[in-house]
Design a protein around this motif. Sequence first.
Motif, PDB file in Angstrom:
ATOM      1  N   GLU A 133       0.840  -1.202   0.000  1.00  0.00           N
ATOM      2  CA  GLU A 133       0.000   0.000   0.000  1.00  0.00           C
ATOM      3  C   GLU A 133       0.879   1.258   0.000  1.00  0.00           C
ATOM      4  N   ARG A 136       2.250   1.825  -3.383  1.00  0.00           N
ATOM      5  CA  ARG A 136       1.215   2.402  -4.261  1.00  0.00           C
ATOM      6  C   ARG A 136       1.089   3.908  -4.039  1.00  0.00           C
ATOM      7  N   LEU A 137       1.063   4.321  -2.775  1.00  0.00           N
ATOM      8  CA  LEU A 137       0.934   5.750  -2.478  1.00  0.00           C
ATOM      9  C   LEU A 137       2.112   6.532  -3.068  1.00  0.00           C
ATOM     10  N   GLU A 140       1.666   6.740  -6.847  1.00  0.00           N
ATOM     11  CA  GLU A 140       0.573   7.660  -7.204  1.00  0.00           C
ATOM     12  C   GLU A 140       1.078   9.103  -7.238  1.00  0.00           C
ATOM     13  N   ARG A 164      -8.055  -3.154  -6.824  1.00  0.00           N
ATOM     14  CA  ARG A 164      -8.957  -2.003  -6.616  1.00  0.00           C
ATOM     15  C   ARG A 164      -8.171  -0.755  -6.210  1.00  0.00           C
ATOM     16  N   ALA A 165      -7.191  -0.961  -5.342  1.00  0.00           N
ATOM     17  CA  ALA A 165      -6.389   0.186  -4.882  1.00  0.00           C
ATOM     18  C   ALA A 165      -5.586   0.781  -6.038  1.00  0.00           C
ATOM     19  N   GLN A 168      -7.766   2.778  -8.166  1.00  0.00           N
ATOM     20  CA  GLN A 168      -8.005   4.068  -7.511  1.00  0.00           C
ATOM     21  C   GLN A 168      -6.856   5.038  -7.801  1.00  0.00           C
TER      22      GLN A 168
ATOM     23  N   HIS B   4     -13.937  -0.631   3.368  1.00  0.00           N
ATOM     24  CA  HIS B   4     -13.737  -0.949   1.958  1.00  0.00           C
ATOM     25  C   HIS B   4     -15.036  -1.147   1.196  1.00  0.00           C
ATOM     26  N   TYR B 420      -4.431   9.118  -1.102  1.00  0.00           N
ATOM     27  CA  TYR B 420      -5.275   8.582  -0.029  1.00  0.00           C
ATOM     28  C   TYR B 420      -5.106   7.076   0.098  1.00  0.00           C
ATOM     29  N   ARG B 421      -5.162   6.635   1.343  1.00  0.00           N
ATOM     30  CA  ARG B 421      -5.198   5.200   1.611  1.00  0.00           C
ATOM     31  C   ARG B 421      -6.499   4.631   1.026  1.00  0.00           C
ATOM     32  N   ALA B 422      -6.387   3.486   0.387  1.00  0.00           N
ATOM     33  CA  ALA B 422      -7.577   2.852  -0.184  1.00  0.00           C
ATOM     34  C   ALA B 422      -8.540   2.447   0.946  1.00  0.00           C
ATOM     35  N   PRO B 423      -9.840   2.531   0.715  1.00  0.00           N
ATOM     36  CA  PRO B 423     -10.539   2.786  -0.539  1.00  0.00           C
ATOM     37  C   PRO B 423     -10.948   4.249  -0.704  1.00  0.00           C
ATOM     38  N   TRP B 424     -10.372   5.159   0.072  1.00  0.00           N
ATOM     39  CA  TRP B 424     -10.859   6.538   0.063  1.00  0.00           C
ATOM     40  C   TRP B 424     -10.320   7.290  -1.136  1.00  0.00           C
ATOM     41  N   SER B 425     -11.155   8.106  -1.740  1.00  0.00           N
ATOM     42  CA  SER B 425     -10.749   8.827  -2.938  1.00  0.00           C
ATOM     43  C   SER B 425     -11.598  10.078  -3.103  1.00  0.00           C
ATOM     44  N   GLU B 427     -12.045  11.310  -6.055  1.00  0.00           N
ATOM     45  CA  GLU B 427     -12.659  11.190  -7.377  1.00  0.00           C
ATOM     46  C   GLU B 427     -14.116  10.747  -7.217  1.00  0.00           C
TER      47      GLU B 427
END
Lengths: 179, 428
Positions: A133, A136-137, A140, A164-165, A168, B4, B420-425, B427
């Motif tokens: 994670e 990923r950040l 991004e 999914r992440a 996003q 999530h 943002y940490r998933a699942p927050w967005s 968009e």
Amino acid sequence: MHLNLQALLAQRPTAATLMADIRSGDAALRARAVEQATLVGTSLIVPLGNAAGGTDPAAARAAIEALRRVAHHCARPKAASERKAAVRELVKLTTAASPRHVRVEALYLLGFVGGADATGALGGLLTDASIGEEARLALERIPGPASDRALRRALTASDDSIRRAVEQSLEARAGRRRR
Amino acid sequence: MDEHRKVTRRELFGTGAAIAMPAIVPASVIGRPGRQGANDRIRVGVIGTGGMGTHHVAPDTAALCDVDDGHLAEARKRVTQGEPFVTKDFRRVLDREDVDAVIIATPDHWHALMTVMACRAGKHVMSEKPTAKTIAEGRAMVNAARTHNRVVQIHAQGRSNPNAHAACTFVRNGGIGRVRRVDVWHPVNFTTDNWGAEEPIPAGLDWGMWLGPLRRMPYHHQRCHFNFRWLMDSGGGFIRDRGNHALSIVSWLTDNDAYRGVVTCEAKGAPHLSGFFDVPATMDVNWQFRNPDWTLTWSQPGKANPRFPGDWGATYTGDRDDLVVLGGDGGCDTEPKAKEFKAPPGGIEIYRSPGHRENWLECIRTGKRPVMDVEIGHHVITLCILGNIAWRLGRKVTYDFARERFVGDEEADRMIYEPYRAPWSLEG
């Protein structure tokens, strides 16, 4: 001015003396070492990461602060070679040889300092159960198509939550480009 | 709680058939602000009921949300008119047709995301200061407010204070001549001797929802309620907290809200090394504005003006006189010369708010922009954030308000935005 420069150079610490100060039990020496860390530069990154993973919390805290200063200093405008050197050193701290919190810190800093030269290493960590994670950040945040490619490669990951992440992140990057 | 769980359009817009028809048709159903009758009750939900949120829970609050059971239980006692809807998941508040507007009093890292989601759900918003954690978040809040035509007020309530209004009327009508500099003083940031080792999460606290979009980190009581302020990621120190208050007043008095020029910012501060808080213990920031040229400074610790001393405040220096304004929140005060001043005929009349909450509710009814509209909040918090960015980078930065980008500093540009940490967005 010339004398001042000479005096400054004479006081310039080496990586060894600065790390000794960071690890000392003397708060004043540690604070001075943090202030002087940018004078030494990228050769400090791995030793600071090691100190940040050590058992002395005061030394670890000072090491993290110094690490942040060195990394951001290397990413200043018109310092491309220093930035690249910093990326190489920070990537070394992202391996499983480092404690998780050190890996997390290195990944966070790579988000600011890294360019296309960091995306391969970061992409390889996206499926890492411990720090995927955070990788990923970091990706991004790094502009450019190399980050998009690294993220897209993880769309084939077997773990739904990773996919999914990553989706996003790709949406967020596309949204930022639109704006 | 399942963070999530995907938020659907249906959930965001609250069209669930199971929800009872409200007794009063809410503003969100009617549509744009300004369509509601002057006497219609606006039903308010409060999200985040601890800390500053305790002040926002009125006896007739329609919905209460907090991720901590303890906060919720205390808040419930303060609602004496009717039975509020109570939840730990703010999305359930946004679902509800019987909530017209929400007050967001969570920690900073939720302000932007909740504001954007609330606007999309048709709710008007009053969000606590600081406006946002990042410049990109502030912009997203403004865009959401305008796109969905919602009234979004930032609860930096100094502009609703009569003394601040008097100071603004005095300065904007030339009481000190042309303003050359403003020097803000404030006490230092809090420190700790704790190293933040992981602790068990208390029963009743949903730590995952507390973190929300924030980077994952282990629970420690000093990372959570109140003390999140002393971590750069979640709080940003006093400059991003009280700074939002103090610089709101500065921006108001100097007529700087619409400034779209370039500002340079430098910051120094001693790092805090004796514990895990990572905002600087002390901080000195200098901003230089151009055309007109003037200087703004923030000093922690700073020196109070001995003529009109106070815990925190600002000295406004003009080319003819100077003026002290204390505080910047609800407790603003200023010198008698400003309080006794009356704007001359044809002089500049300053927006007058009857009270910050009252102003917000009035604007929902009338469609008028509130005294601390989200776009002003975005402008003000940008200045605070610039101070932190300049400190973190250890170099002078130049920021272009028109482009909302730094000038010639690609790394600084990356600090405009926080993933943002998933699942927050943010968009849609």
